[in-house]
Design a protein around this motif. Structure first.
Motif, PDB file in Angstrom:
ATOM      1  N   UNK A  77      51.770  33.167  45.546  1.00 46.70           N
ATOM      2  CA  UNK A  77      52.503  34.343  45.078  1.00 46.70           C
ATOM      3  C   UNK A  77      53.383  34.000  43.879  1.00 46.70           C
ATOM      4  N   UNK A  78      54.021  32.841  43.900  1.00 47.71           N
ATOM      5  CA  UNK A  78      54.872  32.450  42.774  1.00 47.71           C
ATOM      6  C   UNK A  78      54.024  32.185  41.530  1.00 47.71           C
ATOM      7  N   UNK A  79      52.852  31.581  41.727  1.00 46.64           N
ATOM      8  CA  UNK A  79      51.976  31.259  40.601  1.00 46.64           C
ATOM      9  C   UNK A  79      51.068  32.417  40.206  1.00 46.64           C
ATOM     10  N   UNK A  80      51.191  33.555  40.886  1.00 48.21           N
ATOM     11  CA  UNK A  80      50.297  34.688  40.621  1.00 48.21           C
ATOM     12  C   UNK A  80      50.308  35.143  39.164  1.00 48.21           C
ATOM     13  N   UNK A  81      51.465  35.188  38.474  1.00 50.23           N
ATOM     14  CA  UNK A  81      51.421  35.559  37.055  1.00 50.23           C
ATOM     15  C   UNK A  81      50.519  34.652  36.220  1.00 50.23           C
ATOM     16  N   UNK A  82      50.530  33.356  36.515  1.00 50.08           N
ATOM     17  CA  UNK A  82      49.669  32.427  35.783  1.00 50.08           C
ATOM     18  C   UNK A  82      48.202  32.675  36.124  1.00 50.08           C
ATOM     19  N   UNK A  83      47.930  32.907  37.406  1.00 50.21           N
ATOM     20  CA  UNK A  83      46.558  33.186  37.838  1.00 50.21           C
ATOM     21  C   UNK A  83      46.030  34.446  37.166  1.00 50.21           C
ATOM     22  N   UNK A  84      46.843  35.486  37.146  1.00 46.69           N
ATOM     23  CA  UNK A  84      46.416  36.744  36.527  1.00 46.69           C
ATOM     24  C   UNK A  84      46.263  36.600  35.023  1.00 46.69           C
ATOM     25  N   UNK A  85      47.102  35.760  34.414  1.00 48.64           N
ATOM     26  CA  UNK A  85      46.949  35.523  32.974  1.00 48.64           C
ATOM     27  C   UNK A  85      45.611  34.857  32.676  1.00 48.64           C
ATOM     28  N   UNK A  86      45.200  33.918  33.518  1.00 47.98           N
ATOM     29  CA  UNK A  86      43.910  33.257  33.321  1.00 47.98           C
ATOM     30  C   UNK A  86      42.765  34.257  33.467  1.00 47.98           C
ATOM     31  N   UNK A  87      42.897  35.172  34.413  1.00 51.77           N
ATOM     32  CA  UNK A  87      41.882  36.223  34.569  1.00 51.77           C
ATOM     33  C   UNK A  87      41.845  37.102  33.327  1.00 51.77           C
ATOM     34  N   UNK A  88      43.020  37.479  32.853  1.00 50.68           N
ATOM     35  CA  UNK A  88      43.108  38.330  31.665  1.00 50.68           C
ATOM     36  C   UNK A  88      42.543  37.614  30.440  1.00 50.68           C
ATOM     37  N   UNK A  89      42.878  36.350  30.260  1.00 52.22           N
ATOM     38  CA  UNK A  89      42.403  35.602  29.104  1.00 52.22           C
ATOM     39  C   UNK A  89      40.880  35.465  29.109  1.00 52.22           C
TER      40      UNK A  89
END
Length: 263
Positions: A91-103
């Protein structure tokens, strides 16, 4: 109609299939590294045990004096805090995970699609976190106090830690997804599957639907059911308003041209 002489903005950006697989692998590795790094930090401080104590705080605060949670399985004291550690890290790393999906996805989207997708990704993430926080800081305290008020004095409450974890995850998921109602409304309206007028006329039915969903996914007490149903109804109205804004600002060039022609 779209101008046939207008060059496609994605022309020349195609990549071989293998290149996409390599990029996908790299993005997944970066996401896993982010989750692993956060998990390592949390394992050092505050530690898996402290994380579970934090998660159990709303329940333990309502238990009778001296009562604690229990572990009915030999390995539960190890496995359950470890699950909490991994869940917290994700959950804390979710922004990074979603950024990788977006990229990974963004290069294949048109500019008007990016205008739609990026705000939806960000807002859906924030709404999910808001739903989880609302459940933890408000709903749990009210629900556990309500339940304990019905407990006979001859019974000493001693919930199992695995059962509590299962309950918490179910409630987090229920409230997190319930707070995604505006996103669902926006997507349905933007894709043209449902008109704004239809969404407005569906209000009364959605109120009934919200209470049915709340009755199914929450414990059989009026507090948690109201705490889920009422925000869903409010967020439905927010979704209708947001859908009108998104439709106006995320039209494709050919849609704008057609609207201008009709005008």
């Amino acid at each position: 109609m779209a101008d046939p002489n207008k060059e496609d903005e994605l022309a020349g950006t195609e990549q071989p299939f293998v290149a996409h697989l390599v990029e996908l692998r790299d993005r997944l590795i970066k996401a896993l590294i982010a989750v692993g790094a956060v998990a390592a930090v949390l394992a050092i401080w505050p530690g898996p045990g402290a994380l579970y104590d934090l998660l159990a705080a709303p329940l333990t605060a309502t238990l009778p004096k001296g009562a604690t949670l229990i572990a009915t399985s030999v390995i539960s004291p190890f496995v359950v805090p470890l699950k909490i550690l991994l869940m917290s890290a994700f959950m804390i790393a979710l922004p990074v995970v979603l950024y990788q999906v977006w990229a990974f996805v963004a290069p294949g989207l048109y500019s008007h699609e990016k205008k739609l997708m990026l705000p939806l990704v960000i807002s859906s993430t924030l709404l999910f976190f808001v739903g989880v926080a609302f459940c933890y800081f408000f709903v749990f305290g009210q629900v556990f106090t309500f339940i304990q008020s019905f407990a006979p004095k001859s019974i000493t409450a001693a919930p199992d830690i695995e059962a509590y974890l299962s309950f918490v995850l179910t409630m987090f998921l229920a409230f997190g997804l319930a707070f995604e109602v505006p996103i669902v409304v926006v997507v349905l309206a933007r894709l043209g599957m449902v008109s704004i007028d239809k969404l407005k006329s569906f209000r009364s039915y959605f109120i009934v639907l919200a209470f049915i969903v709340a009755a199914v996914v929450t414990p059989p007490d009026v507090v948690s059911q109201l705490a889920l149903a009422i925000p869903m109804i409010i967020l439905y109205e927010v979704g209708i308003w947001a859908a009108q804004v998104f439709i106006k600002h995320t039209k494709a060039p050919d849609e704008e041209g057609a609207a201008a022609t009709d005008a």
